[in-house]
Motif scaffolding. Structure first.
Motif, PDB file in Angstrom:
ATOM      1  N   THR A 110       6.399 -38.890  52.778  1.00 32.29           N
ATOM      2  CA  THR A 110       6.788 -38.556  54.161  1.00 32.29           C
ATOM      3  C   THR A 110       7.102 -37.075  54.288  1.00 32.29           C
ATOM      4  OG1 THR A 110       7.771 -40.760  54.249  1.00 32.29           O
ATOM      5  CG2 THR A 110       8.284 -39.298  56.065  1.00 32.29           C
ATOM      6  N   VAL A 111       7.793 -36.543  53.291  1.00 33.71           N
ATOM      7  CA  VAL A 111       8.125 -35.114  53.298  1.00 33.71           C
ATOM      8  C   VAL A 111       6.825 -34.304  53.280  1.00 33.71           C
ATOM      9  CG1 VAL A 111       9.181 -33.257  51.922  1.00 33.71           C
ATOM     10  CG2 VAL A 111      10.362 -35.462  52.189  1.00 33.71           C
ATOM     11  N   ARG A 112       5.893 -34.745  52.426  1.00 34.20           N
ATOM     12  CA  ARG A 112       4.647 -33.982  52.264  1.00 34.20           C
ATOM     13  C   ARG A 112       3.740 -34.065  53.497  1.00 34.20           C
ATOM     14  NH1 ARG A 112       0.815 -36.422  48.066  1.00 34.20           N
ATOM     15  NH2 ARG A 112       0.129 -37.492  49.955  1.00 34.20           N
ATOM     16  N   ASP A 113       3.593 -35.287  54.033  1.00 30.96           N
ATOM     17  CA  ASP A 113       2.562 -35.465  55.072  1.00 30.96           C
ATOM     18  C   ASP A 113       3.086 -35.441  56.504  1.00 30.96           C
ATOM     19  OD1 ASP A 113       0.634 -35.639  53.117  1.00 30.96           O
ATOM     20  OD2 ASP A 113       0.810 -37.813  52.935  1.00 30.96           O
ATOM     21  N   PHE A 114       4.414 -35.531  56.669  1.00 34.67           N
ATOM     22  CA  PHE A 114       4.937 -35.595  58.043  1.00 34.67           C
ATOM     23  C   PHE A 114       5.990 -34.516  58.315  1.00 34.67           C
ATOM     24  CE2 PHE A 114       2.948 -39.602  57.246  1.00 34.67           C
ATOM     25  CZ  PHE A 114       2.333 -39.923  58.444  1.00 34.67           C
ATOM     26  N   ALA A 115       6.078 -33.575  57.400  1.00 33.85           N
ATOM     27  CA  ALA A 115       6.968 -32.417  57.587  1.00 33.85           C
ATOM     28  C   ALA A 115       8.395 -32.828  57.959  1.00 33.85           C
ATOM     29  CB  ALA A 115       6.381 -31.480  58.644  1.00 33.85           C
ATOM     30  N   VAL A 116       8.879 -33.888  57.327  1.00 32.77           N
ATOM     31  CA  VAL A 116      10.275 -34.288  57.548  1.00 32.77           C
ATOM     32  C   VAL A 116      11.085 -33.703  56.387  1.00 32.77           C
ATOM     33  CG1 VAL A 116      11.872 -36.237  57.811  1.00 32.77           C
ATOM     34  CG2 VAL A 116       9.517 -36.461  58.615  1.00 32.77           C
TER      35      VAL A 116
END
Ligand code: GMT
Length: 396
Positions: free
Chosen positions: A176-182
């Motif tokens: 999620t951090v990698r692909d959704f910039a969270v």
């Protein structure tokens, strides 16, 4: 519920300070719906008021429970709607439920489209209530469907707008951090869980004699038979194990790849040893007679079915995809092989099933791990503590 009462409500279950929570999930067979429903029921047992909002009654919500309500999303059939806009109807249902029942929090499971509908519902409230939104990311909402160009931007937007974000594994958080910039510090990892009262070994009645009348070993697989589950591999691994250890393969669930699995069983000459049981609501009754559980998935953010199997005493042979290594301890409660390594998985299965002492050691360790690290007693309070932080506005 006022801000002053929140500490009591969470620290002191059944204290009478009810927190009102709306829960949305996919009601069909699947891990995210199972987790959402069991979480809701256990929160209700702890004194909170739970409102499920979905297009159908969640499959594990079959009986009457105190403080648990179900609100069906009304959908108008209209000839112009080739694809009825469920997301909008859900937003309206969430908005209505939040107003009418004075909800404090919406907890949505699986981001698409639930996080978006929750955001719309909150916008519609226009400050009328201070409603907080918690989104739990489960798997393909991040790793597959959510990445599709038609969903990526809205999924990212809706996740980022949630007041709280949880992921069921460290693996899923990283994705999620990698692909959704969270930002990483906005995501709380709260693992899936089992209720040890329900998922345990030695349940009576045991269906062993019906499933394996010749005294064969029982190998099980539960899934929604989507390509990501590699159900043909399940059959191939089973056929190789069966060459060495007489076994029966029990397949539970249903989905698009069921015919392929059936064809593979015919091709490999094991069709008569394979039982397709279809969808079941009480999988614990079947799992408690499994000798081995197979989960060779291409991708798996957590693998709830593997956890349920371990809790019932079945060692697991799975792929090492995604978050499975966070659930199954290699060599302790099962074995993890590369995706598609059919020979490796079959060898591991044969090793487990042909050595009673080894089987007992793995089985006992799996039960211990599931009943301790992943017990609802341990995990549900983690959700409560997180809700409290969200309500207080102390999450990132
Ligand atoms: O994301 C999905 O594919 C659907 C979802 C479900 O509803 O079954 O499965 C995911 O969520 C489960 C519950 O958290 C996890 O145990 C599964 O590993 C996960 N599936 C995948 O990642 C493929």
């Amino acid at each position: 519920m006022g801000g002053g009462g929140r500490t009591n409500a969470f620290d002191n279950p059944n204290s009478g300070h009810s927190v009102k929570i709306g829960i949305t999930c996919y009601p069909t067979f699947g891990g995210s719906g199972a987790v959402a429903t069991e979480l809701g029921l256990l929160l209700a047992e702890r004194g909170h008021e739970i409102h499920f909002v979905s297009y159908d009654q969640p499959f594990r919500l079959s009986h009457f429970h105190e403080r648990v309500f179900f609100h069906e999303v009304e959908m108008e059939d209209y000839p112009l709607f080739e694809h009825p806009p469920y997301s909008l109807a859900l937003a309206v249902a969430l908005h209505d439920t939040a107003r009418k029942h004075e909800l404090d929090l919406l907890h949505v499971h699986y981001a698409i489209p639930h996080a978006t509908s929750a955001w719309i519902a909150n916008e519609m409230l226009a400050g009328e209530r201070d409603l907080k939104i918690v989104t739990t990311l489960h798997g393909t909402d991040i790793t597959l469907v959510g990445l599709h160009p038609s969903f990526q931007a809205i999924t990212q937007f809706s996740i980022q707008r949630s007041h709280g974000i949880t992921a069921v594994s460290e693996f899923l958080k990283r994705e999620t951090v990698r692909d959704f910039a969270v930002p990483a510090d906005r995501i709380e990892v709260i693992p899936n869980f089992i209720d040890p009262k329900i998922y345990r070994p030695g349940l009576e009645p045991c269906h062993r004699a019906t499933l394996a009348p010749g005294g064969e070993k029982i190998i099980m697989h539960i899934s929604n038979f989507r390509p990501v589950k590699r159900t043909e591999d399940v059959v191939s691994v089973f056929a190789r194990i069966n060459d060495k250890v007489p076994s029966r393969l029990v397949l539970i669930g249903d989905g698009p790849d069921r015919p392929r699995a059936l064809i593979r069983a015919e091709e490999l000459g094991v069709r008569d040893q394979v039982l397709f049981l279809g969808k079941h609501t009480s999988v614990h009754e079947l799992l408690s007679c499994a000798d081995l559980f197979l989960l060779p998935s291409e991708s798996e953010s957590f693998g709830l079915a593997a956890l349920e199997a371990m809790a019932c005493g079945a060692p697991v042979v799975s792929s090492n995809a995604g978050g499975l290594a966070e659930v199954i301890e290699e060599g302790r409660s099962g074995y993890l092989l590369n995706v598609g390594d059919i020979d490796g998985m079959a060898d591991a299965g044969v090793r487990i099933l042909s050595d009673d002492t080894h089987w007992k050691t793995l089985s006992a360790a799996g039960v211990e791990l599931a009943h301790e690290r992943f017990s609802s007693k341990r995990v549900v309070p983690q959700y409560e503590a997180y809700y409290q932080r969200v309500l207080e506005g102390t999450t990132q």
